[in-house]
Design a protein around this motif. Sequence first.
Motif, PDB file in Angstrom:
ATOM      1  N   PHE A 364      -5.803  -2.505   0.011  1.00  0.00           N
ATOM      2  CA  PHE A 364      -4.671  -3.170  -1.095  1.00  0.00           C
ATOM      3  C   PHE A 364      -3.817  -2.812  -1.540  1.00  0.00           C
ATOM      4  O   PHE A 364      -2.221  -2.877  -1.456  1.00  0.00           O
ATOM      5  CB  PHE A 364      -5.310  -4.051  -2.565  1.00  0.00           C
ATOM      6  CG  PHE A 364      -4.621  -4.384  -3.877  1.00  0.00           C
ATOM      7  CD1 PHE A 364      -3.844  -5.410  -3.908  1.00  0.00           C
ATOM      8  CD2 PHE A 364      -4.506  -3.124  -4.698  1.00  0.00           C
ATOM      9  CE1 PHE A 364      -3.597  -5.913  -4.898  1.00  0.00           C
ATOM     10  CE2 PHE A 364      -4.179  -3.689  -6.215  1.00  0.00           C
ATOM     11  CZ  PHE A 364      -3.234  -4.500  -6.471  1.00  0.00           C
ATOM     12  N   ALA A 365      -4.039  -1.390  -1.350  1.00  0.00           N
ATOM     13  CA  ALA A 365      -3.085  -0.477  -2.564  1.00  0.00           C
ATOM     14  C   ALA A 365      -2.139   0.251  -1.302  1.00  0.00           C
ATOM     15  O   ALA A 365      -1.125   0.039  -2.002  1.00  0.00           O
ATOM     16  CB  ALA A 365      -3.927   1.225  -2.487  1.00  0.00           C
ATOM     17  N   GLU A 366      -2.960   0.422  -0.481  1.00  0.00           N
ATOM     18  CA  GLU A 366      -1.603   0.603   0.793  1.00  0.00           C
ATOM     19  C   GLU A 366       0.003  -0.446   0.957  1.00  0.00           C
ATOM     20  O   GLU A 366       0.382   0.483   0.865  1.00  0.00           O
ATOM     21  CB  GLU A 366      -2.764   1.260   2.142  1.00  0.00           C
ATOM     22  CG  GLU A 366      -3.121   2.556   2.221  1.00  0.00           C
ATOM     23  CD  GLU A 366      -3.985   2.877   3.592  1.00  0.00           C
ATOM     24  OE1 GLU A 366      -4.028   3.613   3.870  1.00  0.00           O
ATOM     25  OE2 GLU A 366      -3.616   1.402   4.201  1.00  0.00           O
ATOM     26  N   ALA A 367      -0.550  -1.087   1.416  1.00  0.00           N
ATOM     27  CA  ALA A 367       0.153  -3.194   1.330  1.00  0.00           C
ATOM     28  C   ALA A 367       1.000  -2.667   0.427  1.00  0.00           C
ATOM     29  O   ALA A 367       1.858  -2.250   0.235  1.00  0.00           O
ATOM     30  CB  ALA A 367      -0.461  -3.723   1.560  1.00  0.00           C
ATOM     31  N   SER A 368       0.253  -2.678  -0.895  1.00  0.00           N
ATOM     32  CA  SER A 368       1.201  -2.298  -2.295  1.00  0.00           C
ATOM     33  C   SER A 368       2.279  -1.098  -2.276  1.00  0.00           C
ATOM     34  O   SER A 368       3.415  -1.420  -2.912  1.00  0.00           O
ATOM     35  CB  SER A 368       0.475  -2.541  -3.814  1.00  0.00           C
ATOM     36  OG  SER A 368       1.243  -2.795  -5.289  1.00  0.00           O
ATOM     37  N   ALA A 369       1.358  -0.226  -2.485  1.00  0.00           N
ATOM     38  CA  ALA A 369       2.402   0.998  -2.674  1.00  0.00           C
ATOM     39  C   ALA A 369       3.412   1.395  -1.202  1.00  0.00           C
ATOM     40  O   ALA A 369       4.980   1.282  -1.468  1.00  0.00           O
ATOM     41  CB  ALA A 369       1.900   2.578  -1.690  1.00  0.00           C
TER      42      ALA A 369
END
Length: 380
Positions: A364-369
Motif C-alpha cells: 500500500f505505502a509503496e504504491a501510494s508513495a
Amino acid sequence: MAIHRRRVIAAGVFLGMVFMLPTGHSWYEESREQRAGRELLRDACGGVLPEREARAILGGGPLKGSSDSVRGEEGLGRKDEPLEAGCLIVRKKPEKAYGFEDASIGVSLHGTRAPGGGEDGERERPDDPYPAFYPDAPVPLPGGWTGFLSARDAPYEDRGTAAVFLDCAGDRRDLLVTVSVRVGDTGLGDPAHRIRIGRLATATARNAAQQWGCEARFGERPRTVPLPVAEDVPLGEADGTCEGVPARGRTFARAWESDRGGAPQEVCSVGNSGGTPLYSLRAFYGPYATSARVALGKRYSFEKTIPGRTPSGTLPDGGLWATAACPAPFAGETALFTIEPLGREREKSTRGEQAYERAALKAFAEASAEHHGCSAPRLP
C-alpha cells in the motif's frame, strides 16, 4: 353626473392602490433581502466566497451568516501567525420559525503550518483545520486539483466536505480551503449536488489565492465529482487505493477502495469474503500527515514511542506505520502510512497477522508513495 363619475373613478383608483399595497410591500421586502444576501456573500470570508457557486447551493431566499476575524490580512503569513479566516452562511425557509436551517455553507481558509514545525508545528488545537480522519473514504477532486470530497452522515442532515490544497510558490505558506455543505433534502447521492460542492470549493480556492498572494497551479472547473463511498471489489482486482495489496485465502479477499487522484488522503480497507472489513490502510500527505501524528500522539500519549514520530514502528493496538519524503506540493512534510486492525481493542497481533500487516502496508505505502512522487517508504 360628471361629478359622480369622477368620484367613482377616484374611488376605483384608491381601491386599486389599496389592493396593490401588499404586493408592493412584498416586492420591497424581497428586493431588500436580495440586496442583503448579495452584500453578505460579497463580504463573507474576506470577500473570497463566489456568489454564483454559493447561490447554486443555497438557492434563493433570505440568508444570514457570520465571519471569523481574518488573521494575516497582508498575506498567508510569513511569521508566527498564519492566515486564518472562516465564515458560515445559512439559508432558512421563510415559513420556519424554529428547527433546522434549510441549507448552510461553512468555509475555513488557512495558511498551512510551517514545514518542519516540530513540537510547535504539531501542537494540537481544538479547531484543527486539517482533520485527518473521516468516516467515509475521501475521493479525489477531478480536473487536476489536489483535494478531495468526503461525507458525514448524521440525523437530519447529509453534510459534504470538500478540501482544496494549493502549493504556493516562494516562501509563502501553502493554502488550504475547506468547505462544508449541508442541504436538508439533497444528499451526496445526487451527482449535480456533488458538482456544486466541488465547484464552490475550487472557485473559493482560486479567489483566496488571488486575495492572499498565493501563486499556485489550478485545476479545471469540475464537471463530475465521484461519490465518496468505498467500492467493494475482489482484492485481486483492486485498481485504486488498494491496488497491489495482497490477498490471503478467504480471510483477506475483499477490498473497499476509491480512486487515488490528487487526494492528500487515501483509505483502503481489506476484509474477508463474507464482507467484513478487518484492516484499514491510510495514507496522509502534507498538513494531513501532521494532523494524523497529532491524533495518534493523543491516542497513545501514555506510550514511550509515539506513533508517527519516528520513521516507522508498531502500533500498540496492533498494526504498523511507515513514512516517506515527498516533493511539491507536499514538500517539507513527511507522508505517513498506517495499517490498523478493525474491531479489536488492545489485542496483540499474532505472528501470522504481523506478517500480513507488513506485507499489506509495504504494498500500500509503496504504491501510494510512487503515485505521489515520494521516496521509497521507510518500513518497519
